[in-house]
Design a protein around this motif. Structure first.
Motif, PDB file in Angstrom:
ATOM      1  N   ARG A   1      41.223  38.443  41.492  1.00 22.20           N
ATOM      2  CA  ARG A   1      41.448  38.135  42.914  1.00 22.20           C
ATOM      3  C   ARG A   1      40.386  36.928  43.329  1.00 22.20           C
ATOM      4  O   ARG A   1      40.535  36.760  44.556  1.00 22.20           O
ATOM      5  CB  ARG A   1      41.434  39.168  43.691  1.00 22.20           C
ATOM      6  CG  ARG A   1      42.560  40.117  43.627  1.00 22.20           C
ATOM      7  CD  ARG A   1      42.335  41.506  44.542  1.00 22.20           C
ATOM      8  NE  ARG A   1      43.537  42.186  44.445  1.00 22.20           N
ATOM      9  CZ  ARG A   1      43.636  43.531  44.754  1.00 22.20           C
ATOM     10  NH1 ARG A   1      42.490  44.174  45.253  1.00 22.20           N
ATOM     11  NH2 ARG A   1      44.706  44.220  44.411  1.00 22.20           N
TER      12      ARG A   1
ATOM     13  N   VAL B   1      31.397  45.205  34.966  1.00 25.06           N
ATOM     14  CA  VAL B   1      32.509  46.435  35.171  1.00 25.06           C
ATOM     15  C   VAL B   1      32.321  47.248  34.080  1.00 25.06           C
ATOM     16  O   VAL B   1      31.880  46.956  33.038  1.00 25.06           O
ATOM     17  CB  VAL B   1      33.777  45.581  35.466  1.00 25.06           C
ATOM     18  CG1 VAL B   1      33.960  45.069  36.663  1.00 25.06           C
ATOM     19  CG2 VAL B   1      34.267  44.996  34.229  1.00 25.06           C
TER      20      VAL B   1
ATOM     21  N   ASN C   1      25.802  45.098  39.517  1.00 22.75           N
ATOM     22  CA  ASN C   1      26.168  43.846  40.322  1.00 22.75           C
ATOM     23  C   ASN C   1      25.163  43.621  41.241  1.00 22.75           C
ATOM     24  O   ASN C   1      25.071  42.307  41.809  1.00 22.75           O
ATOM     25  CB  ASN C   1      27.580  43.959  40.799  1.00 22.75           C
ATOM     26  CG  ASN C   1      28.616  44.039  39.881  1.00 22.75           C
ATOM     27  OD1 ASN C   1      28.992  43.162  39.224  1.00 22.75           O
ATOM     28  ND2 ASN C   1      29.088  45.297  39.420  1.00 22.75           N
TER      29      ASN C   1
ATOM     30  N   LEU D   1      37.127  43.860  40.008  1.00 22.72           N
ATOM     31  CA  LEU D   1      35.435  43.919  40.244  1.00 22.72           C
ATOM     32  C   LEU D   1      35.209  45.408  40.737  1.00 22.72           C
ATOM     33  O   LEU D   1      36.073  45.888  41.219  1.00 22.72           O
ATOM     34  CB  LEU D   1      34.833  42.960  41.406  1.00 22.72           C
ATOM     35  CG  LEU D   1      35.257  41.271  40.827  1.00 22.72           C
ATOM     36  CD1 LEU D   1      34.644  40.511  42.089  1.00 22.72           C
ATOM     37  CD2 LEU D   1      34.631  41.163  39.629  1.00 22.72           C
ATOM     38  N   MET D   2      33.949  45.835  40.815  1.00 22.83           N
ATOM     39  CA  MET D   2      33.847  47.181  41.065  1.00 22.83           C
ATOM     40  C   MET D   2      34.203  47.590  42.566  1.00 22.83           C
ATOM     41  O   MET D   2      34.743  48.655  42.817  1.00 22.83           O
ATOM     42  CB  MET D   2      32.522  47.575  40.765  1.00 22.83           C
ATOM     43  CG  MET D   2      31.841  47.535  39.330  1.00 22.83           C
ATOM     44  SD  MET D   2      32.997  48.544  38.031  1.00 22.83           S
ATOM     45  CE  MET D   2      32.640  50.154  38.690  1.00 22.83           C
ATOM     46  N   ASN D   3      34.028  46.523  43.462  1.00 26.47           N
ATOM     47  CA  ASN D   3      34.124  46.674  44.907  1.00 26.47           C
ATOM     48  C   ASN D   3      35.706  46.353  45.343  1.00 26.47           C
ATOM     49  O   ASN D   3      36.172  46.651  46.484  1.00 26.47           O
ATOM     50  CB  ASN D   3      33.024  46.153  45.771  1.00 26.47           C
ATOM     51  CG  ASN D   3      33.465  44.342  45.627  1.00 26.47           C
ATOM     52  OD1 ASN D   3      34.284  43.998  44.925  1.00 26.47           O
ATOM     53  ND2 ASN D   3      32.201  43.736  46.005  1.00 26.47           N
ATOM     54  N   GLU D   4      36.550  46.206  44.262  1.00 22.40           N
ATOM     55  CA  GLU D   4      38.020  45.875  44.700  1.00 22.40           C
ATOM     56  C   GLU D   4      38.924  46.962  44.055  1.00 22.40           C
ATOM     57  O   GLU D   4      40.115  47.044  43.891  1.00 22.40           O
ATOM     58  CB  GLU D   4      38.198  44.680  43.941  1.00 22.40           C
ATOM     59  CG  GLU D   4      37.694  43.360  44.471  1.00 22.40           C
ATOM     60  CD  GLU D   4      38.204  42.260  43.673  1.00 22.40           C
ATOM     61  OE1 GLU D   4      38.383  42.202  42.499  1.00 22.40           O
ATOM     62  OE2 GLU D   4      37.998  41.069  44.045  1.00 22.40           O
ATOM     63  N   ARG D   5      38.139  48.062  43.555  1.00 21.41           N
ATOM     64  CA  ARG D   5      39.127  49.128  42.835  1.00 21.41           C
ATOM     65  C   ARG D   5      39.401  50.124  43.746  1.00 21.41           C
ATOM     66  O   ARG D   5      38.889  50.580  44.704  1.00 21.41           O
ATOM     67  CB  ARG D   5      38.026  49.795  41.719  1.00 21.41           C
ATOM     68  CG  ARG D   5      37.796  48.956  40.689  1.00 21.41           C
ATOM     69  CD  ARG D   5      36.901  49.223  39.480  1.00 21.41           C
ATOM     70  NE  ARG D   5      36.570  48.252  38.392  1.00 21.41           N
ATOM     71  CZ  ARG D   5      36.674  48.602  37.531  1.00 21.41           C
ATOM     72  NH1 ARG D   5      36.511  49.948  36.874  1.00 21.41           N
ATOM     73  NH2 ARG D   5      36.459  47.306  36.416  1.00 21.41           N
TER      74      ARG D   5
ATOM     75  N   ILE E   1      28.138  49.532  39.766  1.00 24.75           N
ATOM     76  CA  ILE E   1      28.143  49.081  41.145  1.00 24.75           C
ATOM     77  C   ILE E   1      26.492  48.369  41.213  1.00 24.75           C
ATOM     78  O   ILE E   1      26.388  47.250  41.585  1.00 24.75           O
ATOM     79  CB  ILE E   1      28.245  49.849  42.174  1.00 24.75           C
ATOM     80  CG1 ILE E   1      29.848  50.078  42.207  1.00 24.75           C
ATOM     81  CG2 ILE E   1      27.970  49.420  43.578  1.00 24.75           C
ATOM     82  CD1 ILE E   1      30.308  51.230  43.102  1.00 24.75           C
TER      83      ILE E   1
END
Lengths: 418, 418
Positions: free
Chosen positions: B196, B266, B258, A232-236, B255
């Protein structure tokens, strides 16, 4: 066409070992290649035609000496014959042709010099093959790092040592090409400009004041490679997203430096390598190669300092680690003021429009300038194009170069400084 | 360890043709390689051990059939055994192990199915070798482009055709692996998550609603290469400086999407190629590879539309030309609603915490879903790591997968739909 123009045309073709200067793929004469050797052989023939004493020194530089008195001082002039891959046929060749042309003019005018004049054809000026530039002139001034050079390889995994040995150079003794201080009184190089400043200002000659040598950096951003579809975008930890604002920063700040200073300043993100560079993987590592040039070393240093602060900020905001390696950090070279003045007076005498300027590219003369009073003369490159098959400088510009060089030398050799 | 855990451990090692799952360089079983063939041979042996009828079809997929009645409908289950370069040993293998494990459980429980069950081991799912993914399942659904595939080569210049022929596949007839509609009643794949989401939410099972297939673009910026030392800042057409703001735009806009939508979105600039990528040359051409994924196709299309407008703006402001090529544009795949409900009921019955989710990566099931009611079950990947030697899914998670698959199948085969 004048006799000199016809002669210059012939010499250009001879040194390029060709029948036509127009070659779709340009000329490829890499360092210590057979092609460079063939061009050097042509140089020796031309030197013999001019009744000069020609020989190859221990590293492979060609010398052509007009010796009037072995005890008299010697003025050196020259450039190089090697090229990049698919480069142009003018680059260093124009400088060699003009140097030989000046000798020919002095002889034609029946000048009796009171100093010796040596035309030097430096070996392996371009860094295209090994990433090391000006090997011939570096050896002459004693700036040789054999340990380092022994390990450096070309794209085919051939070391500088192997290339030299294949060329016929003795690796054990090549540094004997070193010259003592008394070898030269001064050194002058003529080269094509490889830029647009002369053309834009409609000048025929550039008199170079300083050579803006580069600081070269490798900036590495280390994030985390991961699947581009499932992360996901916020996990990168995308190394490219983190480091890419640096490209804009460098361009904008470099423009600003030119507004703030009288010294020209250029900075370029010239190489980018992304790992693993696969369509479905987030960039885990990115390397930027950055080339920063100015004759003002303080300006360069301050730029690097501020760039480091900016990278620090990126690091804090992005969870990406940034490493900065200095690959090259050369002090700028200022050329001899008196020679600049003499060249300017020469142009004024000949009524040739000239420009006092700096060089953004390095040349053999930057090494020679560390040991002897040195000067650099530019002739224009059409459209500023260089290191490219479309590189072009008209014969009439070479002729102007010969006139300036001849008149300058005529004045220099008139009196003996002994 | 339970008997099932011990068996799963043995099967994982067998299918990976190894004695240990911990391999510094992971596993490399590329499409149509000898390594893939060896894994397929292990699969056939395991199928024989379970008294299944095993064979290879025309394209190289392995089949293992528990046939109760040739006229009864067939439920397909399965995944793949090939990997990326230095990938993990779980990826598709976990799905094959669980599929075989479910057959073993049904037999152990002495279930008498009223439908046939076919375990499919698809050939060449990964795009790592040829850039073409899911060759086995594409052939089964008739999505074959022989003209195109004949020209595609791997890094060693071997075409898909040559690789297939070396593998023993007949290029002229491989498309006969096509299956008629009546071949399956439904198809279920089990795969590791490669993300994840399950781990973060502490779920053991993911029930996939949709697969967010990519739009892949190549954006090419064309400026002008020139000497990085002699070309002033205001004379440049630097392709990298012009196009680099697109990296930030893509990240920020992705971002934002989302925040605005319930669908995950993504977008990644995953590849960068700079030409000539030389330290002393201004970038003349830059290519970005961009990977955009969501199960909401409209969201993807709108993103591309706005990205094009943004590139237009760059073009107007920078004298750099920008070309956009669509490399891939696949419609998202929505999986069968009824199967999702049945899987959810199964998890509830077994008291296994599950998550309804989407898949960011493509799988063989996305092809099967175009022809048959299909479902996709995820088991967690530790730290979301996949396509990497550190890829890991504990045996106990595989065991949970087997239980879900067994209970689901038990319910499905209880009644005949004839």
């Amino acid at each position: 066409m004048s006799d000199l123009l016809l002669w210059l045309e012939k010499v250009l073709l001879t040194l390029n070992v060709t029948n036509s200067m127009e070659q779709k793929n340009g000329f490829t004469r890499l360092a210590f290649s057979n092609e460079e050797k063939m061009a050097h052989e042509q140089f020796r023939k031309l030197a013999n035609d001019l009744q000069l004493k020609a020989w190859q020194d221990e590293v492979g530089n060609q010398w052509a000496l007009w010796e009037v008195d072995s005890k008299a001082p010697t003025i050196g002039i020259g450039s190089h014959l090697d090229t990049v891959i698919e480069g142009g046929g003018y680059d260093g060749v124009a400088g060699i042709a003009c140097a030989l042309g000046a000798i020919r003019e002095l002889k034609r005018k029946k000048i009796k010099p009171k100093k010796n004049i040596a035309v030097l054809c430096f070996i392996s000026e371009e860094s295209a093959r090994f990433g090391v530039s000006t090997i011939g002139s570096k050896t002459i001034i004693g700036d040789v790092d054999k340990q380092k050079w022994e390990k450096i390889t070309d794209a085919n995994n051939i070391t500088i040592r192997q290339a030299m040995e294949n060329y016929g150079i003795d690796w054990e003794t090549f540094e004997n090409a070193y010259c003592e201080d008394e070898k030269f009184e001064s050194f002058i190089e003529l080269h094509i400009e490889q830029g647009r400043q002369l053309e834009k200002r409609q000048k025929k000659i550039g008199i170079v004041q300083g050579i803006s040598t580069p600081i070269r950096l490798k900036v590495t951003a280390i994030g985390e490679a991961n699947h581009s579809g499932t992360t996901l975008m916020n996990e990168r930890k995308d190394a490219l997203v983190a480091i890419s604002p640096l490209i804009q920063w460098i361009s904008k700040e470099a423009i600003k430096r030119n507004e703030q200073s009288n010294h020209l300043f250029v900075a370029t993100v010239s190489t980018v390598n992304v790992y693993p560079n696969a369509m479905n993987v987030i960039p885990g590592k990115v390397e930027f190669g950055i080339d920063i040039r100015s004759t003002d070393d303080e300006l360069k240093k301050d730029f690097v300092h501020q760039m480091k602060s900016y990278c620090k900020k990126i690091e804090e905001q992005s969870q990406v680690e940034i490493l900065i390696d200095v690959l090259v950090n050369e002090e700028s070279v200022l050329l001899d003021r008196q020679i600049q003045d003499q060249l300017a007076q020469t142009c004024e005498k000949l009524r040739i429009p000239y420009l006092m300027m700096n060089s953004g590219a390095g040349h053999d003369v930057m090494n020679m300038a560390k040991r002897w009073p040195a000067g650099l003369i530019f002739i224009p490159s059409v459209n500023g194009i260089s290191h490219h098959p479309k590189e072009y400088t008209p014969l009439s510009y070479l002729e102007t170069g010969v006139h300036v060089l001849t008149t300058f030398l005529e004045n220099e050799v008139r009196s003996s400084s002994l």
